[in-house]
Design a protein around this motif. Structure first.
Motif, PDB file in Angstrom:
ATOM      1  N   LYS A 165       1.321  -6.148  -5.856  1.00 25.70           N
ATOM      2  CA  LYS A 165       0.700  -5.467  -6.918  1.00 25.70           C
ATOM      3  C   LYS A 165       0.610  -4.116  -6.875  1.00 25.70           C
ATOM      4  O   LYS A 165       0.823  -3.556  -5.807  1.00 25.70           O
ATOM      5  CB  LYS A 165      -0.793  -5.801  -6.154  1.00 25.70           C
ATOM      6  N   LEU A 166       0.499  -3.467  -7.898  1.00 25.32           N
ATOM      7  CA  LEU A 166       0.623  -1.979  -7.852  1.00 25.32           C
ATOM      8  C   LEU A 166      -0.511  -1.566  -8.043  1.00 25.32           C
ATOM      9  O   LEU A 166      -1.690  -1.895  -8.737  1.00 25.32           O
ATOM     10  CB  LEU A 166       1.384  -1.494  -9.110  1.00 25.32           C
ATOM     11  N   ARG A 167      -0.933  -0.373  -7.176  1.00 25.17           N
ATOM     12  CA  ARG A 167      -2.320   0.307  -7.186  1.00 25.17           C
ATOM     13  C   ARG A 167      -2.251   1.699  -7.225  1.00 25.17           C
ATOM     14  O   ARG A 167      -1.166   2.341  -6.848  1.00 25.17           O
ATOM     15  CB  ARG A 167      -2.963   0.092  -5.870  1.00 25.17           C
ATOM     16  N   CYS A 168      -2.758   2.415  -8.480  1.00 24.70           N
ATOM     17  CA  CYS A 168      -2.531   3.698  -8.456  1.00 24.70           C
ATOM     18  C   CYS A 168      -3.950   4.837  -7.967  1.00 24.70           C
ATOM     19  O   CYS A 168      -4.829   4.404  -7.970  1.00 24.70           O
ATOM     20  CB  CYS A 168      -2.583   4.021  -9.929  1.00 24.70           C
ATOM     21  N   ASP A 169      -3.489   5.461  -6.943  1.00 27.67           N
ATOM     22  CA  ASP A 169      -4.408   6.194  -6.228  1.00 27.67           C
ATOM     23  C   ASP A 169      -4.592   7.743  -6.711  1.00 27.67           C
ATOM     24  O   ASP A 169      -4.179   8.599  -6.345  1.00 27.67           O
ATOM     25  CB  ASP A 169      -3.930   6.529  -4.746  1.00 27.67           C
ATOM     26  N   VAL A 170      -5.306   7.446  -8.010  1.00 26.84           N
ATOM     27  CA  VAL A 170      -5.558   8.822  -8.582  1.00 26.84           C
ATOM     28  C   VAL A 170      -6.968   8.944  -8.643  1.00 26.84           C
ATOM     29  O   VAL A 170      -7.886   7.922  -9.186  1.00 26.84           O
ATOM     30  CB  VAL A 170      -4.972   8.637 -10.087  1.00 26.84           C
ATOM     31  N   SER A 171      -7.715  10.170  -8.172  1.00 28.61           N
ATOM     32  CA  SER A 171      -8.927  10.542  -8.252  1.00 28.61           C
ATOM     33  C   SER A 171      -9.322  11.204  -9.390  1.00 28.61           C
ATOM     34  O   SER A 171      -8.459  11.486 -10.047  1.00 28.61           O
ATOM     35  CB  SER A 171      -9.302  11.316  -7.032  1.00 28.61           C
ATOM     36  N   SER A 200      -6.951  13.917 -11.634  1.00 30.01           N
ATOM     37  CA  SER A 200      -6.370  13.849 -13.004  1.00 30.01           C
ATOM     38  C   SER A 200      -6.972  14.999 -13.855  1.00 30.01           C
ATOM     39  O   SER A 200      -6.649  15.656 -14.745  1.00 30.01           O
ATOM     40  CB  SER A 200      -6.930  12.785 -13.553  1.00 30.01           C
ATOM     41  N   LEU A 201      -8.366  15.311 -13.549  1.00 33.58           N
ATOM     42  CA  LEU A 201      -9.053  16.617 -14.066  1.00 33.58           C
ATOM     43  C   LEU A 201      -8.151  17.827 -13.788  1.00 33.58           C
ATOM     44  O   LEU A 201      -7.818  18.427 -14.981  1.00 33.58           O
ATOM     45  CB  LEU A 201     -10.313  16.879 -13.585  1.00 33.58           C
ATOM     46  N   LEU A 202      -7.737  18.225 -12.818  1.00 34.31           N
ATOM     47  CA  LEU A 202      -6.956  19.399 -12.462  1.00 34.31           C
ATOM     48  C   LEU A 202      -5.771  19.253 -13.243  1.00 34.31           C
ATOM     49  O   LEU A 202      -5.050  20.342 -13.480  1.00 34.31           O
ATOM     50  CB  LEU A 202      -6.649  19.569 -10.905  1.00 34.31           C
ATOM     51  N   PHE A 203      -4.977  18.116 -13.081  1.00 34.16           N
ATOM     52  CA  PHE A 203      -3.768  18.049 -13.763  1.00 34.16           C
ATOM     53  C   PHE A 203      -4.005  18.198 -15.448  1.00 34.16           C
ATOM     54  O   PHE A 203      -3.150  19.034 -16.087  1.00 34.16           O
ATOM     55  CB  PHE A 203      -3.221  16.501 -13.607  1.00 34.16           C
ATOM     56  N   ASN A 205       4.204   8.930  -9.258  1.00 34.23           N
ATOM     57  CA  ASN A 205       4.106   9.399  -7.797  1.00 34.23           C
ATOM     58  C   ASN A 205       2.882   8.926  -6.935  1.00 34.23           C
ATOM     59  O   ASN A 205       3.124   9.178  -5.656  1.00 34.23           O
ATOM     60  CB  ASN A 205       4.204  10.872  -7.895  1.00 34.23           C
ATOM     61  N   ARG A 206       1.945   8.456  -7.653  1.00 37.16           N
ATOM     62  CA  ARG A 206       0.598   8.081  -7.108  1.00 37.16           C
ATOM     63  C   ARG A 206       0.485   6.524  -7.127  1.00 37.16           C
ATOM     64  O   ARG A 206      -0.824   6.262  -6.889  1.00 37.16           O
ATOM     65  CB  ARG A 206      -0.492   8.740  -7.819  1.00 37.16           C
ATOM     66  N   THR A 207       1.434   6.056  -7.435  1.00 39.29           N
ATOM     67  CA  THR A 207       1.265   4.512  -7.596  1.00 39.29           C
ATOM     68  C   THR A 207       2.030   3.888  -6.043  1.00 39.29           C
ATOM     69  O   THR A 207       2.963   4.374  -5.691  1.00 39.29           O
ATOM     70  CB  THR A 207       2.223   3.853  -8.652  1.00 39.29           C
ATOM     71  N   VAL A 208       1.487   2.945  -5.319  1.00 35.36           N
ATOM     72  CA  VAL A 208       1.803   2.334  -4.364  1.00 35.36           C
ATOM     73  C   VAL A 208       2.006   0.793  -4.625  1.00 35.36           C
ATOM     74  O   VAL A 208       1.265   0.134  -5.425  1.00 35.36           O
ATOM     75  CB  VAL A 208       0.899   2.599  -3.107  1.00 35.36           C
ATOM     76  N   ILE A 209       2.711   0.290  -3.738  1.00 36.65           N
ATOM     77  CA  ILE A 209       3.083  -1.325  -3.694  1.00 36.65           C
ATOM     78  C   ILE A 209       2.220  -1.696  -2.874  1.00 36.65           C
ATOM     79  O   ILE A 209       2.623  -1.610  -1.511  1.00 36.65           O
ATOM     80  CB  ILE A 209       4.512  -1.646  -3.685  1.00 36.65           C
ATOM     81  N   GLU A 210       1.364  -3.030  -3.170  1.00 37.65           N
ATOM     82  CA  GLU A 210       0.711  -3.668  -1.897  1.00 37.65           C
ATOM     83  C   GLU A 210       1.087  -5.205  -2.171  1.00 37.65           C
ATOM     84  O   GLU A 210       1.483  -5.660  -2.973  1.00 37.65           O
ATOM     85  CB  GLU A 210      -0.967  -3.868  -2.415  1.00 37.65           C
TER      86      GLU A 210
END
Length: 52
Positions: free
Chosen positions: A4-10, A14-17, A46-51
């Motif tokens: 599964k793909l999981r995106c670690d974005v707080s 995202s607000l600062l981006f 860049n903030r997506t990880v594979i679980e």
């Protein structure tokens, strides 16, 4: 095995981006706006990880 793909974005990331790109677009009078989509895709990848 299911991967599964999981995106670690707080919210703060995202607000600062978005605030940074808004400032950049305003400073360059809109010249940076075509590059926003590419930067957004790179930001998410860049903030997506594979679980497993």
């Amino acid at each position: 095995m299911v991967k599964k793909l999981r995106c670690d974005v707080s919210f703060a990331d995202s607000l600062l981006f978005l605030l940074g790109w808004t400032v950049l677009v305003v400073i360059t009078f809109g010249l940076a706006s075509p590059f926003f989509l590419f930067s957004l895709i790179k930001f998410m990848i860049n903030r997506t990880v594979i679980e497993e």
